[in-house]
Design a protein around this motif. Structure first.
Motif, mmCIF file in Angstrom:
data_model
loop_
_atom_site.group_PDB
_atom_site.id
_atom_site.type_symbol
_atom_site.label_atom_id
_atom_site.label_comp_id
_atom_site.label_asym_id
_atom_site.label_seq_id
_atom_site.Cartn_x
_atom_site.Cartn_y
_atom_site.Cartn_z
ATOM 1 N N THR A 20 11.853 -25.454 10.222
ATOM 2 C CA THR A 20 11.005 -24.574 9.406
ATOM 3 C C THR A 20 9.534 -24.790 9.776
ATOM 4 O OG1 THR A 20 12.594 -24.801 7.582
ATOM 5 C CG2 THR A 20 10.487 -23.783 7.065
ATOM 6 N N PRO A 21 9.132 -24.400 10.994
ATOM 7 C CA PRO A 21 7.705 -24.467 11.325
ATOM 8 C C PRO A 21 6.934 -23.450 10.493
ATOM 9 C CG PRO A 21 8.910 -23.332 13.060
ATOM 10 C CD PRO A 21 9.934 -23.875 12.113
ATOM 11 N N LYS A 22 5.708 -23.780 10.165
ATOM 12 C CA LYS A 22 4.911 -22.908 9.302
ATOM 13 C C LYS A 22 4.734 -21.518 9.902
ATOM 14 C CE LYS A 22 2.420 -26.822 7.283
ATOM 15 N NZ LYS A 22 1.112 -27.510 7.125
ATOM 16 N N TYR A 23 4.649 -21.442 11.237
ATOM 17 C CA TYR A 23 4.405 -20.144 11.867
ATOM 18 C C TYR A 23 5.619 -19.215 11.838
ATOM 19 C CZ TYR A 23 6.415 -22.727 15.847
ATOM 20 O OH TYR A 23 7.223 -23.494 16.647
ATOM 21 N N SER A 24 6.770 -19.721 11.416
ATOM 22 C CA SER A 24 7.961 -18.867 11.329
ATOM 23 C C SER A 24 8.233 -18.377 9.910
ATOM 24 C CB SER A 24 9.195 -19.628 11.821
ATOM 25 O OG SER A 24 9.598 -20.611 10.867
ATOM 26 N N MET A 25 7.523 -18.934 8.934
ATOM 27 C CA MET A 25 7.892 -18.702 7.541
ATOM 28 C C MET A 25 7.626 -17.274 7.072
ATOM 29 S SD MET A 25 6.790 -22.332 5.808
ATOM 30 C CE MET A 25 7.068 -21.738 4.142
ATOM 31 N N ARG A 26 6.507 -16.706 7.480
ATOM 32 C CA ARG A 26 6.208 -15.343 7.056
ATOM 33 C C ARG A 26 7.294 -14.379 7.543
ATOM 34 N NH1 ARG A 26 1.473 -13.701 4.951
ATOM 35 N NH2 ARG A 26 -0.074 -15.339 4.551
ATOM 36 N N THR A 27 7.637 -14.496 8.793
ATOM 37 C CA THR A 27 8.624 -13.576 9.360
ATOM 38 C C THR A 27 9.966 -13.707 8.655
ATOM 39 O OG1 THR A 27 7.541 -13.532 11.511
ATOM 40 C CG2 THR A 27 9.879 -12.977 11.455
ATOM 41 N N LEU A 28 10.399 -14.929 8.381
ATOM 42 C CA LEU A 28 11.686 -15.131 7.710
ATOM 43 C C LEU A 28 11.646 -14.563 6.294
ATOM 44 C CD1 LEU A 28 14.521 -16.273 7.943
ATOM 45 C CD2 LEU A 28 13.642 -18.469 7.117
ATOM 46 N N ALA A 29 10.518 -14.758 5.602
ATOM 47 C CA ALA A 29 10.393 -14.218 4.243
ATOM 48 C C ALA A 29 10.421 -12.695 4.256
ATOM 49 C CB ALA A 29 9.103 -14.717 3.602
ATOM 50 N N TYR A 30 9.770 -12.090 5.238
ATOM 51 C CA TYR A 30 9.774 -10.624 5.331
ATOM 52 C C TYR A 30 11.170 -10.095 5.658
ATOM 53 C CZ TYR A 30 4.737 -11.512 5.786
ATOM 54 O OH TYR A 30 3.452 -11.946 5.587
ATOM 55 N N HIS A 31 11.913 -10.839 6.462
ATOM 56 C CA HIS A 31 13.271 -10.428 6.843
ATOM 57 C C HIS A 31 14.230 -10.503 5.656
ATOM 58 C CE1 HIS A 31 16.701 -10.050 9.731
ATOM 59 N NE2 HIS A 31 17.332 -10.690 8.746
ATOM 60 N N GLN A 87 8.580 -6.378 11.936
ATOM 61 C CA GLN A 87 7.553 -5.727 12.748
ATOM 62 C C GLN A 87 6.600 -4.909 11.882
ATOM 63 O OE1 GLN A 87 8.601 -4.181 16.586
ATOM 64 N NE2 GLN A 87 7.259 -2.399 16.384
ATOM 65 N N VAL A 88 7.140 -4.237 10.861
ATOM 66 C CA VAL A 88 6.289 -3.456 9.964
ATOM 67 C C VAL A 88 5.261 -4.351 9.287
ATOM 68 C CG1 VAL A 88 6.255 -2.128 7.817
ATOM 69 C CG2 VAL A 88 7.938 -1.594 9.575
ATOM 70 N N ALA A 89 5.685 -5.522 8.840
ATOM 71 C CA ALA A 89 4.749 -6.448 8.192
ATOM 72 C C ALA A 89 3.628 -6.833 9.154
ATOM 73 C CB ALA A 89 5.498 -7.689 7.705
ATOM 74 N N TRP A 90 3.968 -7.073 10.408
ATOM 75 C CA TRP A 90 2.945 -7.388 11.412
ATOM 76 C C TRP A 90 2.019 -6.197 11.637
ATOM 77 C CZ3 TRP A 90 2.990 -5.266 16.597
ATOM 78 C CH2 TRP A 90 1.944 -5.749 17.392
ATOM 79 N N GLU A 91 2.589 -5.014 11.746
ATOM 80 C CA GLU A 91 1.768 -3.820 11.952
ATOM 81 C C GLU A 91 0.799 -3.591 10.800
ATOM 82 O OE1 GLU A 91 5.074 -1.231 14.547
ATOM 83 O OE2 GLU A 91 4.923 -0.982 12.377
ATOM 84 N N PRO A 149 9.520 -6.733 3.172
ATOM 85 C CA PRO A 149 10.270 -5.518 2.804
ATOM 86 C C PRO A 149 11.635 -5.420 3.479
ATOM 87 C CG PRO A 149 8.755 -4.987 4.569
ATOM 88 C CD PRO A 149 8.594 -6.469 4.310
ATOM 89 N N GLY A 150 12.261 -6.567 3.744
ATOM 90 C CA GLY A 150 13.522 -6.603 4.467
ATOM 91 C C GLY A 150 14.743 -6.399 3.604
ATOM 92 N N HIS A 151 15.634 -7.398 3.592
ATOM 93 C CA HIS A 151 16.913 -7.230 2.897
ATOM 94 C C HIS A 151 16.740 -6.874 1.423
ATOM 95 C CE1 HIS A 151 19.492 -8.110 6.152
ATOM 96 N NE2 HIS A 151 19.247 -9.407 6.235
ATOM 97 N N HIS A 152 15.792 -7.514 0.763
ATOM 98 C CA HIS A 152 15.665 -7.238 -0.668
ATOM 99 C C HIS A 152 15.305 -5.783 -0.914
ATOM 100 C CE1 HIS A 152 15.034 -7.743 -4.899
ATOM 101 N NE2 HIS A 152 13.769 -7.362 -4.810
ATOM 102 N N GLY A 196 0.802 -1.215 0.000
ATOM 103 C CA GLY A 196 0.000 0.000 0.000
ATOM 104 C C GLY A 196 0.837 1.268 0.000
ATOM 105 N N GLN A 197 0.503 2.160 0.929
ATOM 106 C CA GLN A 197 1.142 3.478 0.985
ATOM 107 C C GLN A 197 2.333 3.522 1.944
ATOM 108 O OE1 GLN A 197 0.004 5.850 -1.172
ATOM 109 N NE2 GLN A 197 -1.253 4.108 -1.862
ATOM 110 N N ALA A 198 2.760 2.369 2.448
ATOM 111 C CA ALA A 198 3.842 2.368 3.428
ATOM 112 C C ALA A 198 5.213 2.567 2.790
ATOM 113 C CB ALA A 198 3.838 1.068 4.222
ATOM 114 N N PHE A 199 5.321 2.332 1.475
ATOM 115 C CA PHE A 199 6.600 2.464 0.788
ATOM 116 C C PHE A 199 6.382 3.127 -0.569
ATOM 117 C CE2 PHE A 199 7.279 -0.994 3.720
ATOM 118 C CZ PHE A 199 8.574 -0.802 4.173
#
Length: 601
Positions: free
Chosen positions: A418-429, A470-474, A433-436, A366-369
């Protein structure tokens, strides 16, 4: 040396393709400071054929000879680089700040900060373990040949053979450095020796035609239209047997003989001048003057806070949390519903699902970036030959010419990691909108010296990636409470790092003490914990940068929100953080202060 090289090479495209300084300025002080930056970077870039291959720009103008060579890793090459940097610093000091534009002043301030680390680098240049379970010539070389050496035409395949034949000289240079460290009593812990011996023995124990160096060439050369690759494959088999394996055997023989001289003491405190080397490492990686004790105590405080948040969510989901954090998080982690099948198909599905997660958030920011990368990001599995000792994930930047996207490499060695509940956070990192976002945006910025697009300020780079989680969660991308636990676990992981890194290197914790603390306080799979602790042992200070950087970015965001009130705009704040490339944290604060003042006015 690798960090300093990476600082240097970014300017190559502008200089070679744009001809940005006059010939006489190769020796004299350039009139324009950006020409000075360009010149110094070019001098260093031309000394690294491997980085030229990584940047992949000369190929576009028909120059490919560098792809037949490997870097000079000798002690003499390191001496020459230090001399070059000292000479460059003397020239930079001659530029008066008042004669520079605002943008040039910022470039000079960043360059001054980098040059200020040269003294520490020189003093402690041998305080490291250049061949270890994570990185070094023994695994970096085949990874480079597989992921970076391009094979598009016949010349590329022939250059590949030349690089196979050149590995003996490169490994001799590595051995020279190892022996210098041995003479200085800078020896790796015993487990490092055991890990690299296992890795290298497995590597040379593979038949040449089954080695990744052969199969990679076989696959890529078969894609060259009209090319008969039979001769080049025959040459590759011979070179692997006659050049590559003997080079590895020299390292194997060296480490076999070294093992009895090593101990199970793991921290930098054990080395000559180890305390000073660790202080320098903390300065380098956090870009602050925080002491080991201060960082340790920040970590303890953050561990307690984050664990309390996780327990509150678990209680809300019906878990019994009365026995404490470790028991509750282990109960959650034991649920089979959170894991993929431990099969090839299960691992393929993980990679596919990671890509879906990235595609989803890329469309929903959206408008965050307002700043967005020109290139995409793809998910790949860490090559099997090194995944056992590799970290859980890492990111590789896109080629500067756009020919290769950003790449998020995931470690799938242990399916329980690689639990499913960790995958979103790792992908975002690692991705969006993380390293990439941060790295790819920095690479495409215009109007600034390219060295700023590649500046290796880890607190900023890793702090941004952790902030991005954290931004992705927010923004609502982790609505499932267990996904939010995955996010908090990732932040907890970084807080624990503050404790164990300083514990190992300043407080004399053993490897096992650090492993026990991390298992008890994160709920991570033991295989991941062991890899992580062993990473901190061979990379002192680096693990502290993530949380220190994240906390600073959040602090600056809150500062801007408080000062600007209704005038605060999240996209504008992100622009301020991203549009100048990686910077030290104190310079980032200056940039945010200027943003606040400008909007208040």
């Amino acid at each position: 040396m690798k960090i300093l090289k990476f600082i240097a090479y970014g300017l190559l495209s502008i200089i070679i393709l744009g001809g940005s300084f006059a010939a006489h300025e190769w020796y004299a002080k350039p009139f324009f400071i950006n020409n000075f930056f360009n010149r110094e970077i070019l001098k260093q870039a031309l000394k690294s054929p491997e980085m030229l291959s990584q940047l992949h720009m000369l190929e576009n103008i028909g120059i490919r000879g560098h792809n037949s060579k490997l870097d000079d890793d000798s002690i003499a090459a390191g001496d020459a680089m230090i001399a070059d940097l000292k000479a460059a610093k003397a020239v930079l000091d001659d530029y008066a700040v008042e004669d520079l534009s605002e943008a040039e002043q910022l470039s000079k301030a960043i360059a001054d900060y980098l040059f200020a680390s040269v003294d520490d680098f020189e003093r402690y240049r041998f305080h490291n373990y250049p061949v270890n379970q994570l990185f070094g010539a023994q695994n970096g070389y085949p990874s480079f040949m597989e992921s970076t050496h391009e094979i598009k035409i016949a010349e590329d395949a022939e250059n590949y053979i030349s690089r196979l034949s050149a590995v003996g000289k490169k490994f001799d240079q590595v051995l020279e450095g190892l022996k210098e460290r041995e003479n200085r009593n800078i020896l790796p812990p015993r487990f490092v020796v055991d890990r690299v011996l296992e890795e290298m023995n497995n590597f040379v124990g593979t038949a040449p035609k089954e080695n990744i160096l052969y199969t990679n060439l076989e696959k890529k050369s078969a894609e060259i239209e009209g090319y008969d690759n039979s001769q080049v494959l025959s040459d590759a088999e011979k070179a692997i047997q006659a050049d590559v394996y003997p080079a590895y055997q020299k390292l194997i023989d060296y480490f076999t003989a070294l093992r009895d001289k090593t101990t199970e003491d793991d921290g930098f405190w054990k080395l000559p001048e180890g305390e000073g080397a660790y202080k320098a490492a903390l300065r380098l990686f956090t870009t602050t003057d925080l002491t080991a004790d201060e960082i340790h105590n920040i970590g303890l405080s953050e561990v307690a806070r984050i664990q309390a948040e996780i327990l509150a969510i678990l209680a809300g989901e019906g878990y019994d949390v009365s026995a404490g954090f470790s028991t509750a998080i282990d109960e959650m982690a034991s649920k089979e519903e959170f894991y993929y099948p431990d099969t090839d198909e299960g691992r393929e599905q993980i990679i596919a699902d990671y890509q879906v997660i990235l595609n989803e958030i890329d469309k929903g920011l959206g408008q965050a970036f307002s700043l967005r990368p020109d290139t995409g990001v793809e998910v790949k599995r860490i090559p099997a030959f090194k995944e056992k000792t590799a970290p859980g994930a890492y990111y590789q930047p896109p080629a500067i010419d756009g020919s290769r996207p950003g790449q998020f490499f995931a470690n799938l060695y242990d399916i329980k990691a690689t639990p499913k509940y960790s995958m979103r956070t790792l992908a975002y990192h690692e991705g969006i909108p993380g390293h990439h976002f941060q790295v790819a945006i920095a690479m495409q910025l215009e109007g600034m010296p390219l060295f700023r697009r590649f500046s290796p300020f880890t607190a900023y780079v890793e702090g941004w990636a952790l902030y991005a989680e954290q931004v992705a969660w927010e923004m609502g991308f982790q609505k499932d409470p267990f996904d939010n636990i995955g996010r908090l676990q990732a932040e907890l992981f970084r807080a624990v790092r503050l404790v164990v890194d300083t514990g190992i290197h300043a407080k004399r914790w053993t490897r096992q003490e650090a492993i026990d603390y991390m298992i008890a306080n994160t709920g991570m799979a033991e295989s991941d914990v062991v890899s992580e602790i062993e990473r901190y042992i061979v990379m002192p200070g680096q693990a502290t940068s993530y949380k220190i950087g994240m906390m600073k970015i959040l602090e600056l965001r809150e500062k801007a929100k408080t000062a600007l009130g209704d005038k605060f705009n999240l996209s504008d704040f992100h622009d301020v953080v991203l549009k100048n490339g990686a910077v030290p944290l104190d310079i980032l604060e200056q940039l945010v202060d200027e943003y606040i003042q400008g909007n208040q006015a």
